[in-house]
Scaffold this motif. Structure first.
Motif, PDB file in Angstrom:
ATOM      1  N   ASP A   4       0.830  -1.206   0.000  1.00  0.00           N
ATOM      2  CA  ASP A   4       0.000   0.000   0.000  1.00  0.00           C
ATOM      3  C   ASP A   4       0.863   1.254   0.000  1.00  0.00           C
ATOM      4  N   ASP A   5       1.956   1.197   0.755  1.00  0.00           N
ATOM      5  CA  ASP A   5       2.881   2.327   0.798  1.00  0.00           C
ATOM      6  C   ASP A   5       3.537   2.551  -0.561  1.00  0.00           C
ATOM      7  N   ARG A   6       3.945   1.471  -1.194  1.00  0.00           N
ATOM      8  CA  ARG A   6       4.563   1.555  -2.523  1.00  0.00           C
ATOM      9  C   ARG A   6       3.552   2.120  -3.524  1.00  0.00           C
ATOM     10  N   SER A   7       2.337   1.662  -3.440  1.00  0.00           N
ATOM     11  CA  SER A   7       1.276   2.158  -4.328  1.00  0.00           C
ATOM     12  C   SER A   7       1.041   3.646  -4.100  1.00  0.00           C
ATOM     13  N   PHE A   8       1.063   4.050  -2.835  1.00  0.00           N
ATOM     14  CA  PHE A   8       0.903   5.468  -2.511  1.00  0.00           C
ATOM     15  C   PHE A   8       2.026   6.300  -3.118  1.00  0.00           C
ATOM     16  N   LEU A   9       3.261   5.832  -2.982  1.00  0.00           N
ATOM     17  CA  LEU A   9       4.412   6.549  -3.545  1.00  0.00           C
ATOM     18  C   LEU A   9       4.295   6.661  -5.061  1.00  0.00           C
ATOM     19  N   GLU A  10       3.881   5.585  -5.712  1.00  0.00           N
ATOM     20  CA  GLU A  10       3.733   5.609  -7.171  1.00  0.00           C
ATOM     21  C   GLU A  10       2.624   6.563  -7.594  1.00  0.00           C
ATOM     22  N   GLN A  11       1.514   6.547  -6.860  1.00  0.00           N
ATOM     23  CA  GLN A  11       0.408   7.453  -7.168  1.00  0.00           C
ATOM     24  C   GLN A  11       0.824   8.905  -6.921  1.00  0.00           C
ATOM     25  N   MET A  12       1.561   9.136  -5.848  1.00  0.00           N
ATOM     26  CA  MET A  12       2.033  10.481  -5.545  1.00  0.00           C
ATOM     27  C   MET A  12       2.974  10.977  -6.638  1.00  0.00           C
ATOM     28  N   THR A  15       0.942  11.845  -9.746  1.00  0.00           N
ATOM     29  CA  THR A  15       0.210  13.097  -9.522  1.00  0.00           C
ATOM     30  C   THR A  15       1.149  14.295  -9.575  1.00  0.00           C
TER      31      THR A  15
END
Length: 111
Positions: A4-12, A15
């Motif tokens: 989830d953290d990795r996904s957040f970093l990729e989404q950030m 963006t």
């Protein structure tokens, strides 16, 4: 750090990339409207490359478009620093080194 953290970093990062492109486009269009000479003055003002008396003189002549361009540059600088931080954190994770404190490598905070 979990998936989830990795996904957040990729989404950030995605963006931030989109935001940076939009801000660069806005700054480019506004720069064309303002003119090369004034943009050069504003860039020197923004980078504080002028004498204090000259900084005050330019500060007194800023109009709406000048302030808007300066604001775009501030936001670009901030978003680029955030994007670099996200990239560094992702690279540390990819290397399997969650123990690395990537904030220690943040050159934007050093003078």
């Amino acid at each position: 750090m979990g998936p989830d953290d990795r996904s957040f970093l990729e989404q950030m990062a995605t963006t931030l990339d989109a935001s940076i492109r939009e801000l660069e486009s806005d700054a480019e269009h506004l720069s064309a409207d303002i003119g090369e000479e004034r943009v050069a003055e504003l860039r020197a003002f923004f980078r504080r490359e002028l004498e204090p008396i000259d900084l005050e003189e330019i500060r007194g002549t800023l109009d709406f478009d000048d302030r808007r361009l300066l604001s775009l540059w501030v936001r670009l600088e901030r978003n680029r620093a955030r994007r670099v931080a996200a990239g560094r954190k992702t690279m540390a994770l990819d290397a399997g080194r969650e123990d690395i404190d990537v904030s220690a490598y943040d050159k934007s905070k050093k003078t």
